[in-house]
Write a protein that holds these residues in place. Sequence first.
Motif, mmCIF file in Angstrom:
data_model
loop_
_atom_site.group_PDB
_atom_site.id
_atom_site.type_symbol
_atom_site.label_atom_id
_atom_site.label_comp_id
_atom_site.label_asym_id
_atom_site.label_seq_id
_atom_site.Cartn_x
_atom_site.Cartn_y
_atom_site.Cartn_z
ATOM 1 N N UNK A 65 -0.962 -29.206 50.318
ATOM 2 C CA UNK A 65 -1.701 -27.988 49.987
ATOM 3 C C UNK A 65 -3.193 -28.204 50.239
ATOM 4 N N UNK A 66 -3.835 -27.210 50.863
ATOM 5 C CA UNK A 66 -5.277 -27.256 51.120
ATOM 6 C C UNK A 66 -6.026 -27.053 49.811
ATOM 7 N N UNK A 67 -7.089 -27.829 49.616
ATOM 8 C CA UNK A 67 -7.827 -27.802 48.364
ATOM 9 C C UNK A 67 -8.933 -26.743 48.410
ATOM 10 N N UNK A 68 -8.839 -25.756 47.498
ATOM 11 C CA UNK A 68 -9.774 -24.637 47.501
ATOM 12 C C UNK A 68 -11.169 -25.004 47.002
ATOM 13 N N UNK A 94 -4.973 -29.649 43.207
ATOM 14 C CA UNK A 94 -4.914 -28.413 42.427
ATOM 15 C C UNK A 94 -3.493 -27.859 42.329
ATOM 16 N N UNK A 95 -2.601 -28.330 43.170
ATOM 17 C CA UNK A 95 -1.222 -27.805 43.186
ATOM 18 C C UNK A 95 -0.241 -28.713 42.433
ATOM 19 N N UNK A 155 -9.322 -32.932 52.042
ATOM 20 C CA UNK A 155 -9.212 -31.474 51.979
ATOM 21 C C UNK A 155 -7.756 -31.012 51.844
ATOM 22 N N UNK A 156 -6.816 -31.881 52.175
ATOM 23 C CA UNK A 156 -5.385 -31.553 52.080
ATOM 24 C C UNK A 156 -4.702 -32.660 51.266
ATOM 25 N N UNK A 157 -3.858 -32.267 50.312
ATOM 26 C CA UNK A 157 -3.146 -33.249 49.484
ATOM 27 C C UNK A 157 -2.099 -33.960 50.340
ATOM 28 N N UNK A 158 -2.134 -35.280 50.392
ATOM 29 C CA UNK A 158 -1.145 -36.015 51.190
ATOM 30 C C UNK A 158 0.262 -35.959 50.593
ATOM 31 N N UNK A 159 0.372 -35.596 49.308
ATOM 32 C CA UNK A 159 1.687 -35.566 48.657
ATOM 33 C C UNK A 159 2.408 -34.238 48.863
ATOM 34 N N UNK A 160 1.676 -33.112 48.635
ATOM 35 C CA UNK A 160 2.337 -31.796 48.727
ATOM 36 C C UNK A 160 1.846 -30.978 49.915
#
Length: 274
Positions: free
Chosen positions: A24-27, A6-7, A17-22
């Motif tokens: 950010x936690x996924x809402x 989402x970011x 649940x967390x993007x490995x690239x940036x």
Amino acid sequence: MDYYCQRCGRIIGETERVCPACGVSQDRFKADEEQKACKKCQQEIPVNSNYCYHCGADQAQYYYQSKPLKKETPQVEKEEQPDQDNIFKQIFEGDYDDLNASYQRILKAEEEQRAELQKLKGKVTRANENEKPGLIPSTKLYLKDWFNINKRMGRADFWWSFVGMIGLTFVFSLVLSVVVTGLRSVEPNFANFFLNFMVRVFIGFILIANMSALIRRFRDAEIPVIAIVMVFIPVVGEIAAYILATKKQVVTNNDYTFIDPVREAKKRRKARKK
């Protein structure tokens, strides 16, 4: 099944649940998160999403929708709100009937204007504007058209006016010397100022009138008008320009005649008012 962050919009796994690239936690895993519709696919996504986790669409971009949005909008009367969907369709799907009609009207008006100008200009039927070119009539024509480049100038009229202006320059110099001599006996300082002023005005007039006459002569011989730049080359260029002015008349078109269409149109408007 893959989803999008989402970011940053990169592809991530369905259960991540967390993007490995940036990082950010996924809402989308939060049940109480406020939702909004994706601008492209219209599916519900977290309100803070920069990218749709379904289709990966950037929410900062505009996506044209050919169908109404799923989200219901308040019903209003057609008279109060125009059908924007039809407007966009007319623009983006090529409905240019009204534009084409306007364009055709403009073309028709331009053609009528060109035909009217051509009628005003007439045709080239003789070698000179004056039926009998001479020192006086040709010099009068030169003075009348001193700032006009919208017509032709015959070879005989040009050279007769050239001789006439030499004579007028001599007369002007003689009269000016007499006037300045008289002023010097009364007001020497003003006499010098008056002399310099009149000489500069006369030289400026002669330069503009000669340039205009040469352009009209080039039009009569159908020499490219760009050749006039030769007069800015000292001595050699000026001589070359006047040599070109000896060329005979050439008539392959009636783009320029001995009549100035703008001046002729003004005359006719004045005559109608009277």
